[in-house]
Design a protein around this motif. Structure first.
Motif, PDB file in Angstrom:
ATOM      1  N   LEU A   1      -1.482  -7.072   1.897  1.00  0.00           N
ATOM      2  CA  LEU A   1      -1.322  -8.499   2.162  1.00  0.00           C
ATOM      3  C   LEU A   1      -0.086  -8.741   3.012  1.00  0.00           C
ATOM      4  N   PRO A   2      -0.108  -9.743   3.873  1.00  0.00           N
ATOM      5  CA  PRO A   2       1.100 -10.094   4.628  1.00  0.00           C
ATOM      6  C   PRO A   2       2.269 -10.320   3.675  1.00  0.00           C
ATOM      7  N   ASP A   3       3.438  -9.846   4.059  1.00  0.00           N
ATOM      8  CA  ASP A   3       4.612  -9.952   3.192  1.00  0.00           C
ATOM      9  C   ASP A   3       5.268 -11.310   3.404  1.00  0.00           C
ATOM     10  N   VAL A   4       4.663 -12.338   2.796  1.00  0.00           N
ATOM     11  CA  VAL A   4       5.146 -13.708   2.927  1.00  0.00           C
ATOM     12  C   VAL A   4       5.413 -14.273   1.534  1.00  0.00           C
ATOM     13  N   PRO A   5       6.287 -15.278   1.422  1.00  0.00           N
ATOM     14  CA  PRO A   5       6.646 -15.811   0.101  1.00  0.00           C
ATOM     15  C   PRO A   5       5.458 -16.223  -0.756  1.00  0.00           C
ATOM     16  N   ALA A   6       4.497 -16.943  -0.156  1.00  0.00           N
ATOM     17  CA  ALA A   6       3.389 -17.480  -0.940  1.00  0.00           C
ATOM     18  C   ALA A   6       2.534 -16.410  -1.601  1.00  0.00           C
ATOM     19  N   LEU A   7       2.539 -15.190  -1.049  1.00  0.00           N
ATOM     20  CA  LEU A   7       1.679 -14.133  -1.573  1.00  0.00           C
ATOM     21  C   LEU A   7       2.430 -13.119  -2.432  1.00  0.00           C
ATOM     22  N   GLU A   8       3.726 -13.290  -2.596  1.00  0.00           N
ATOM     23  CA  GLU A   8       4.518 -12.274  -3.300  1.00  0.00           C
ATOM     24  C   GLU A   8       4.023 -12.038  -4.725  1.00  0.00           C
ATOM     25  N   LYS A   9       3.721 -13.106  -5.436  1.00  0.00           N
ATOM     26  CA  LYS A   9       3.324 -12.925  -6.844  1.00  0.00           C
ATOM     27  C   LYS A   9       1.887 -12.427  -6.995  1.00  0.00           C
ATOM     28  N   TYR A  10       1.170 -12.256  -5.871  1.00  0.00           N
ATOM     29  CA  TYR A  10      -0.205 -11.764  -5.939  1.00  0.00           C
ATOM     30  C   TYR A  10      -0.335 -10.327  -5.430  1.00  0.00           C
ATOM     31  N   ARG A  11       0.749  -9.741  -4.957  1.00  0.00           N
ATOM     32  CA  ARG A  11       0.663  -8.421  -4.337  1.00  0.00           C
ATOM     33  C   ARG A  11       0.131  -7.357  -5.302  1.00  0.00           C
ATOM     34  N   HIS A  12       0.537  -7.425  -6.552  1.00  0.00           N
ATOM     35  CA  HIS A  12       0.098  -6.410  -7.516  1.00  0.00           C
ATOM     36  C   HIS A  12      -1.356  -6.587  -7.941  1.00  0.00           C
ATOM     37  N   LEU A  13      -1.968  -7.704  -7.566  1.00  0.00           N
ATOM     38  CA  LEU A  13      -3.362  -7.973  -7.948  1.00  0.00           C
ATOM     39  C   LEU A  13      -4.363  -7.511  -6.903  1.00  0.00           C
ATOM     40  N   ASP A  14      -3.872  -7.195  -5.709  1.00  0.00           N
ATOM     41  CA  ASP A  14      -4.748  -6.744  -4.627  1.00  0.00           C
ATOM     42  C   ASP A  14      -4.711  -5.216  -4.578  1.00  0.00           C
ATOM     43  N   PRO A  15      -5.857  -4.530  -4.641  1.00  0.00           N
ATOM     44  CA  PRO A  15      -5.873  -3.053  -4.726  1.00  0.00           C
ATOM     45  C   PRO A  15      -5.100  -2.349  -3.607  1.00  0.00           C
ATOM     46  N   THR A  16      -5.376  -2.719  -2.359  1.00  0.00           N
ATOM     47  CA  THR A  16      -4.710  -2.062  -1.240  1.00  0.00           C
ATOM     48  C   THR A  16      -3.209  -2.312  -1.266  1.00  0.00           C
ATOM     49  N   THR A  17      -2.835  -3.551  -1.547  1.00  0.00           N
ATOM     50  CA  THR A  17      -1.422  -3.916  -1.556  1.00  0.00           C
ATOM     51  C   THR A  17      -0.692  -3.254  -2.727  1.00  0.00           C
ATOM     52  N   ALA A  18      -1.320  -3.214  -3.874  1.00  0.00           N
ATOM     53  CA  ALA A  18      -0.701  -2.578  -5.047  1.00  0.00           C
ATOM     54  C   ALA A  18      -0.440  -1.102  -4.786  1.00  0.00           C
ATOM     55  N   GLU A  19      -1.394  -0.432  -4.183  1.00  0.00           N
ATOM     56  CA  GLU A  19      -1.235   0.989  -3.855  1.00  0.00           C
ATOM     57  C   GLU A  19      -0.122   1.177  -2.818  1.00  0.00           C
ATOM     58  N   TYR A  20      -0.091   0.302  -1.845  1.00  0.00           N
ATOM     59  CA  TYR A  20       0.913   0.345  -0.785  1.00  0.00           C
ATOM     60  C   TYR A  20       2.324   0.173  -1.360  1.00  0.00           C
ATOM     61  N   ASP A  21       2.474  -0.811  -2.233  1.00  0.00           N
ATOM     62  CA  ASP A  21       3.785  -1.078  -2.831  1.00  0.00           C
ATOM     63  C   ASP A  21       4.204   0.040  -3.789  1.00  0.00           C
ATOM     64  N   ALA A  22       3.230   0.571  -4.548  1.00  0.00           N
ATOM     65  CA  ALA A  22       3.536   1.635  -5.503  1.00  0.00           C
ATOM     66  C   ALA A  22       4.032   2.891  -4.791  1.00  0.00           C
ATOM     67  N   ALA A  23       3.568   3.093  -3.554  1.00  0.00           N
ATOM     68  CA  ALA A  23       3.992   4.253  -2.764  1.00  0.00           C
ATOM     69  C   ALA A  23       5.350   4.037  -2.108  1.00  0.00           C
ATOM     70  N   GLY A  24       5.941   2.851  -2.329  1.00  0.00           N
ATOM     71  CA  GLY A  24       7.248   2.557  -1.762  1.00  0.00           C
ATOM     72  C   GLY A  24       7.222   2.162  -0.304  1.00  0.00           C
ATOM     73  N   LYS A  25       6.042   1.862   0.234  1.00  0.00           N
ATOM     74  CA  LYS A  25       5.921   1.560   1.664  1.00  0.00           C
ATOM     75  C   LYS A  25       6.401   0.155   2.009  1.00  0.00           C
ATOM     76  N   ARG A  26       6.429  -0.737   1.028  1.00  0.00           N
ATOM     77  CA  ARG A  26       6.908  -2.086   1.319  1.00  0.00           C
ATOM     78  C   ARG A  26       8.384  -2.068   1.678  1.00  0.00           C
TER      79      ARG A  26
END
Length: 336
Positions: A259-284
């Protein structure tokens, strides 16, 4: 748990992936005359599927709003929220749009100061020319009315709408749907039109407003029917921002991208499969509460100006158009 806060296990098979755009039907051949009428204000078609990674919904005001909503427990959202599932659109009732523009003008501090200055200057000049205070008193009454409208629209009017958004909202279920790759919007007939995201072509159009200023719009035009919807509109000086709007929207719809790294979507990042995997890998490369704890003063003075400079200086014309590989005659039959 609300539906908007539920994690997604997977995406629909038709979801948009830039590396898996299926072959599509060629554009219909239209005559030169019809083309000139329909695309008279189209000046540029934007490429598909190649990204700069530059977001537009990170302005200081968006960050401030996000922080305030977190502190107030969500009060203040007008209409459906932008989530990991849907970016809503077309939800303000038509009859309210002009009133909201009017209210926004009077509620703005900057415009209030300008209007009061004009009234005061006019009063002083008139009183000096006429040599009487009667005109001055009349202008002061006008200033009082303006101040009263400002206070009304900024406080009780805003308070009421924040707590009763249903008054101005007409939810037709429109928006951009990431899990399914579909787009749905309201037409001028007050009906809805729905089609896959990949069937739309992005154009920038040129407009001269009634009072003179030039503006540009980012439009999505359905290549097989001609229906179109406006994504964003900016003043002449901010045309380059439309490229970032399109870049951000594509990445929002592309389930192969976080997901685009914008304020409105921050609290939803862990709910999206691709984004959750991306963040868990430390890529954010940012903490999970980056926007919630961001120093707003720094962002206003240094962070955002640098981000805006990156948008202005990015070589947007060098991005590849992957859609040309999917639509046989796209280059020849495009509206510009």
């Amino acid at each position: 748990m609300q539906a908007g806060n539920e994690p997604m296990a997977t995406y629909v098979s038709g979801a948009y992936r830039r590396d898996a755009i299926p072959d599509q039907a060629p554009l219909k051949d239209i005559s030169g005359f019809a083309k000139s009428l329909e695309a008279g204000d189209f000046i540029e078609r934007l490429p598909w599927g190649d990204y700069a990674g530059l977001d537009i919904h990170v302005r200081p005001q968006y960050v401030k709003n996000y922080k305030e909503k977190l502190e107030s427990g969500g009060i203040g959202w007008v209409g459906p929220k932008w989530t990991h599932r849907q970016q809503p659109s077309d939800f303000v009732k038509t009859r309210w749009q002009l009133l909201l523009m009017f209210a926004g003008g009077f509620a703005d501090y900057g415009l209030l100061k300008l209007m009061l200055f004009v009234v005061l200057a006019s009063a002083v000049i008139t009183a000096f020319v006429d040599g009487t205070v009667l005109a001055f008193t009349g202008f002061m009454e006008i200033g009082a009315y303006i101040l009263g409208l400002h206070l009304f629209f900024r406080y009780p009017f805003t308070w009421f709408l924040e707590r009763n958004p249903g008054v101005i909202v007409k939810d037709l279920g429109c928006g951009f749907f990431r899990p399914s790759g579909m787009v749905k919007f309201r037409t001028w007939r007050e009906e809805t039109f729905e089609a896959p995201f990949i069937e739309f072509d992005p154009y920038i159009s040129f407009h001269v407003n009634p009072k003179g200023p030039v503006s540009y719009k980012l439009l999505l035009r359905h290549r097989y029917t001609g229906w179109q919807t406006t994504v964003a509109q900016v003043a002449d000086a901010h045309k380059v921002e439309l490229y970032a709007h399109w870049d951000e929207l594509q990445r929002y719809m592309d389930v192969s991208q976080p997901l685009p790294d914008v304020p409105a979507l921050e609290k939803y990042r862990h709910l999206d499969p691709t984004t959750a995997e991306y963040d868990a890998a430390g890529k954010r490369g940012r903490p999970a509460n980056y926007w919630a704890t961001l120093d707003l003063t720094w962002w206003e003075s240094e962070g955002y100006p640098a981000h805006l400079k990156a948008i202005k200086e990015f070589p947007w014309s060098t991005l590849e158009d992957r859609m040309k590989k999917s639509v046989p005659n796209l280059a020849e039959a495009a509206m510009v």
